[in-house]
Design an enzyme around this catalytic site. Sequence first.
Site, PDB file in Angstrom:
ATOM      1  N   GLU A 122     -21.676   8.383   2.334  1.00  0.00           N
ATOM      2  CA  GLU A 122     -21.769   8.068   1.043  1.00  0.00           C
ATOM      3  C   GLU A 122     -22.688   6.669   0.785  1.00  0.00           C
ATOM      4  O   GLU A 122     -22.088   5.807   1.624  1.00  0.00           O
ATOM      5  CB  GLU A 122     -20.355   7.884   0.286  1.00  0.00           C
ATOM      6  CG  GLU A 122     -20.591   7.991  -1.413  1.00  0.00           C
ATOM      7  CD  GLU A 122     -19.381   7.832  -2.216  1.00  0.00           C
ATOM      8  OE1 GLU A 122     -18.053   7.793  -1.595  1.00  0.00           O
ATOM      9  OE2 GLU A 122     -19.561   7.774  -3.572  1.00  0.00           O
ATOM     10  N   ALA A 263     -13.104   1.483   2.070  1.00  0.00           N
ATOM     11  CA  ALA A 263     -12.592   2.735   2.665  1.00  0.00           C
ATOM     12  C   ALA A 263     -13.340   3.968   2.269  1.00  0.00           C
ATOM     13  O   ALA A 263     -14.192   3.781   1.303  1.00  0.00           O
ATOM     14  CB  ALA A 263     -11.268   3.003   2.458  1.00  0.00           C
ATOM     15  N   MET A 264     -13.245   5.170   2.815  1.00  0.00           N
ATOM     16  CA  MET A 264     -14.104   6.098   2.396  1.00  0.00           C
ATOM     17  C   MET A 264     -13.401   7.561   2.400  1.00  0.00           C
ATOM     18  O   MET A 264     -12.655   7.817   3.579  1.00  0.00           O
ATOM     19  CB  MET A 264     -15.406   6.347   3.423  1.00  0.00           C
ATOM     20  CG  MET A 264     -16.214   7.462   3.039  1.00  0.00           C
ATOM     21  SD  MET A 264     -16.802   7.450   1.575  1.00  0.00           S
ATOM     22  CE  MET A 264     -17.036   9.062   1.094  1.00  0.00           C
ATOM     23  N   GLU A 265     -13.281   8.249   1.396  1.00  0.00           N
ATOM     24  CA  GLU A 265     -12.410   9.450   1.179  1.00  0.00           C
ATOM     25  C   GLU A 265     -12.863  10.545   1.788  1.00  0.00           C
ATOM     26  O   GLU A 265     -12.489  11.800   1.320  1.00  0.00           O
ATOM     27  CB  GLU A 265     -12.238   9.367  -0.260  1.00  0.00           C
ATOM     28  CG  GLU A 265     -13.610  10.160  -1.012  1.00  0.00           C
ATOM     29  CD  GLU A 265     -14.422   9.136  -1.685  1.00  0.00           C
ATOM     30  OE1 GLU A 265     -14.178   7.970  -1.092  1.00  0.00           O
ATOM     31  OE2 GLU A 265     -15.215   9.469  -2.521  1.00  0.00           O
ATOM     32  N   ASN A 266     -13.661  10.437   3.032  1.00  0.00           N
ATOM     33  CA  ASN A 266     -14.214  11.957   3.440  1.00  0.00           C
ATOM     34  C   ASN A 266     -12.896  12.949   3.869  1.00  0.00           C
ATOM     35  O   ASN A 266     -11.766  12.511   4.201  1.00  0.00           O
ATOM     36  CB  ASN A 266     -14.479  11.566   5.037  1.00  0.00           C
ATOM     37  CG  ASN A 266     -15.259  10.268   5.192  1.00  0.00           C
ATOM     38  OD1 ASN A 266     -16.593  10.293   4.732  1.00  0.00           O
ATOM     39  ND2 ASN A 266     -14.895   9.447   5.712  1.00  0.00           N
ATOM     40  N   HIS A 298      -5.842   5.319  -3.654  1.00  0.00           N
ATOM     41  CA  HIS A 298      -7.205   5.545  -4.132  1.00  0.00           C
ATOM     42  C   HIS A 298      -7.968   6.920  -3.333  1.00  0.00           C
ATOM     43  O   HIS A 298      -8.238   7.707  -3.839  1.00  0.00           O
ATOM     44  CB  HIS A 298      -7.928   4.439  -4.000  1.00  0.00           C
ATOM     45  CG  HIS A 298      -9.326   4.531  -4.564  1.00  0.00           C
ATOM     46  ND1 HIS A 298      -9.543   4.328  -6.011  1.00  0.00           N
ATOM     47  CD2 HIS A 298     -10.258   4.921  -4.254  1.00  0.00           C
ATOM     48  CE1 HIS A 298     -10.872   4.532  -6.240  1.00  0.00           C
ATOM     49  NE2 HIS A 298     -11.244   4.924  -5.169  1.00  0.00           N
ATOM     50  N   GLU A 299      -8.102   6.404  -1.947  1.00  0.00           N
ATOM     51  CA  GLU A 299      -8.619   7.378  -1.085  1.00  0.00           C
ATOM     52  C   GLU A 299      -8.045   8.822  -1.209  1.00  0.00           C
ATOM     53  O   GLU A 299      -8.633   9.799  -1.277  1.00  0.00           O
ATOM     54  CB  GLU A 299      -9.021   6.756   0.232  1.00  0.00           C
ATOM     55  CG  GLU A 299      -9.638   5.680   0.439  1.00  0.00           C
ATOM     56  CD  GLU A 299     -10.807   5.403  -0.606  1.00  0.00           C
ATOM     57  OE1 GLU A 299     -11.743   6.384  -0.729  1.00  0.00           O
ATOM     58  OE2 GLU A 299     -11.094   4.194  -0.842  1.00  0.00           O
TER      59      GLU A 299
HETATM   60  N1  B3K Z   1     -16.254   6.293  -2.418  1.00  0.00           N
HETATM   61  C1  B3K Z   1     -16.434   5.345  -1.591  1.00  0.00           C
HETATM   62  C2  B3K Z   1     -17.189   3.939  -1.661  1.00  0.00           C
HETATM   63  C3  B3K Z   1     -18.640   4.610  -0.985  1.00  0.00           C
HETATM   64  C4  B3K Z   1     -19.537   3.223  -1.108  1.00  0.00           C
HETATM   65  C5  B3K Z   1     -21.114   3.549  -0.686  1.00  0.00           C
HETATM   66  N2  B3K Z   1     -21.730   2.585  -0.819  1.00  0.00           N
HETATM   67  C6  B3K Z   1     -14.947   4.385  -1.461  1.00  0.00           C
HETATM   68  C7  B3K Z   1     -14.024   4.754  -2.671  1.00  0.00           C
HETATM   69  O1  B3K Z   1     -14.764   4.376  -3.819  1.00  0.00           O
HETATM   70  O2  B3K Z   1     -13.116   5.199  -2.449  1.00  0.00           O
HETATM   71 ZN    ZN Z   2     -13.322   5.711  -4.818  1.00  0.00          ZN
END
Ligand code: B3K
Ligand code: ZN
Length: 869
Positions: A122, A263-266, A298-299
């Site tokens: 993302e 963090a990232m919600e993959n 959040h994630e």
């Molecule tokens: N969705 C990601 C953020 C991605 C940022 C890209 N530059 C984390 C979050 O908001 O949960």
């Molecule tokens: Zn988010």
Amino acid sequence: MPAKAKYRKDYKKPDYTVTDIFLDFQLDPQQTQVTAKTAVQRLNPEAQQLRLDGHGFQFASIEVNGEPFSAYRQDAESLSLDLSGLNQERFELEIVTLLKPAENTSLQGLYQSGSAFCTQCEAEGFRQITYMLDRPDVLARYTTRITADKSAYPYLLSNGNRIAGGELDNGRHWVEWQDPFPKPSYLFALVAGDFDLLQDRFVTKSGREVALELYVDKGSLDRADWAMQSLKKSMKWDEERFGLEYDLDIYMIVAVDFFNMGAMENKGLNVFNSKFVLANPATATDEDYHNVEAVIAHEYFHNWTGNRVTCRDWFQLSLKEGLTVFRDQEFSSDTGSRAVQRINNVKLLRTVQFAEDAGPMAHPIRPEKVIEMNNFYTVTVYEKGAEVIRMLHTLLGEVRFQQGMQLYIAENDGKAATCEDFISAMERASAVDLTVFRRWYSQSGTPELTVNDEYDERNKIYRLSVSQATPPTHDQLDKINLHIPLKIELYDGQGHQLDLQDEHGPVSNVLNILQDNQVFEFHHVYARPIPALLCDFSAPVKLDYDYSDEQLLLLLKHAENDFVRWDAAQTLLANELRRNLQRQQNGEEMLISPLLLDTFGAILEDYQQDIELTALMLTLPKETEFAERFNVIDPSGIHAVRQFLQKNIAEYLKTMLLKVYHRIDLPQYRPERQDIAQRSLRNVCLSYLAVTEFGNALVNTHYLHANNMTDTLAALSAATLAALPCRDALLADFEQKWAHDGLVMDKWFALQATRPDEDVLQNVIKLMDHPSFAFNNPNRLRALVGSFVNQNPNAFHAVDGSGYRFLVEVLIKVNSSNPQIASRLIEPLIRLGRYDAQRQTLMKRGLERLAKIENLSKDLFEKIEKALD
Ligand code: B3K
Ligand code: ZN
């Protein structure tokens, strides 16, 4: 660099989509081979050109339906296939690309973090892995096969469920993963490496068992428990409050040391900055514990708001982010202190978001125009976005809000949705007219509410006239009226709350402000009341009502709304600061009002009534918080007056501060609400006492006796900010203990950067050669450089321009290694409009220098262009 903007209004459905994708990764740090087999479907029967996004790799080959294919055009950002000879609705593409993960310092796409491989896709990182329709409205089913050396990378992870695996003769092994839920490319993830693993399980409310796996750096297992507890707590809460249950058999979290954000919600495989996973009492503060829990939550919450229902295009980002921030704020409020949570959110909004609205990057929560999407992961999209959801919640109430949520999810599950889809579901489920409310999505800027009141003694009527106006912003000159929920309370002179009635009977305490000017009448009011306005900060606005100090005192003592009490204390302090800034500028002596001192004394005296709120009310706002109250900011003036206030409050209250400090005694560390409150009040006392004659001895002892990082850091910070004689020894002790641990050293770097000393910048420059510092690690950069430019405004804005020059030098380097981080760091330099002419000239010079560098990234270009406009 011809950086082209994209506009929200230009959205077009894709001509083609990808239904299934099979990815094969042959991992190697220097040369990774990726084979992507995609099943493509033509959606528009007229279409003949398929344009795929991609850059930053070596393109090896392409086949269509198993045959070599040559009818393509390649440019720096894409591959366009001429499919006029292929009249098929469905066909298969196979593309092979070669990547160099070890050289990828941008930390997007596939890169190395330490010795592990990980991905960040993302917003548009997938296109750095292979050519793809890299847009969130293309949803495909992913199967991922990963092959790598077994001893270096025993764990090979991707989204979904593990379906197969095996060993190869050459010391390599492979694993295949399949994600049953169609998803956009930005949710794809891969991780390979050697980790310590913490395992647990969660049984969902419908009885399904989910395996929970938390992967951390080798040797960090003693810091993983809290994150796991947080995950289980989040899963449970989402079932109870939102009725949302987890949907895969496995949920994995991997903590990595090199990461551009939190963090990232993959899907099924979250990748985290280790800062938001690792915590134990020795290394993490109460604030860290809170942040770990909140980011894990959040994630996790994104699984529904973001993953199951995703965004149609990136302009809709707040659809998932604003809503998910609202959800994590509610989680923290339900499971901890609602008042503390609210106050901290408001502080962030008022300092950082209001500043964004007042600067060159002002944008609505749903932006209209974007050059680099990564620039729009902002406090506006996230935190103001969450405020917009919160206003909806206030207008609809919990029951109707949840009905709206259910409708929204039922209608959009498995789809890529828009903000309009969300608001429309809310409107239909609640039968509340949201026509005017929708404007919050398209209008930028901070609205100002001006309130005047009059009391009609004869008829016992109290009238509030409310007018709204939003000043023009950089992106949008003309503003219109919004739908603003204004929550109020009325108090009599003894501090009793009055019932609100109009001529017909009881009325709600949420006033619907829709027009430019409105008058509200309250009947049966038997004496002139004191209004508490904007209770709970019911809307992200600035409020202008001419409170007298006496009225503020009454609210501070008696208001039932915690936010109102805290805010009254803030306003008293801000008034004090403003008066003294004026005196200072006139060359007069600074003075502190006895009323303020007595008030603070009374709050402290009564601390046992509400320890959490006492700590918050007595915390002196940071210089950056004070700064946001001024159109033109005087950083050195604010610094001097703040120090004066701190010193005077401390001198006046020192006996009482000492008493409270000594009375609070917590033998062992527990990150629990009551203990956190007590520690925080005790450490606020310490921060004042540090500037009195007791300071050095007390702070030194505090440090020596600390059995947790919260207390250690409180001592270190008090010593640093008060420049105490014990400071250097304490900093050296900390350094020697933690030099091996970058995450802990970040606290030390941040303190070094906020030293009030004259030579702080030389010190920061020197520390960039410190063995624990690493220029390509975003956490280190944020701790040292980020803290200096954002948290030390007095030094950063030095009138000799040295702070600006320093930042420009750093940015020139980071621009080429990691544009996203550069673009975060430049923020304080683009807000030149808020400073005097001399500083503006210097800031402008810095920006102009940056504008001329070769290879200026789109990220920096977008901000610099706006700032110089
Ligand atoms: N969705 C990601 C953020 C991605 C940022 C890209 N530059 C984390 C979050 O908001 O949960
Ligand atoms: Zn988010």
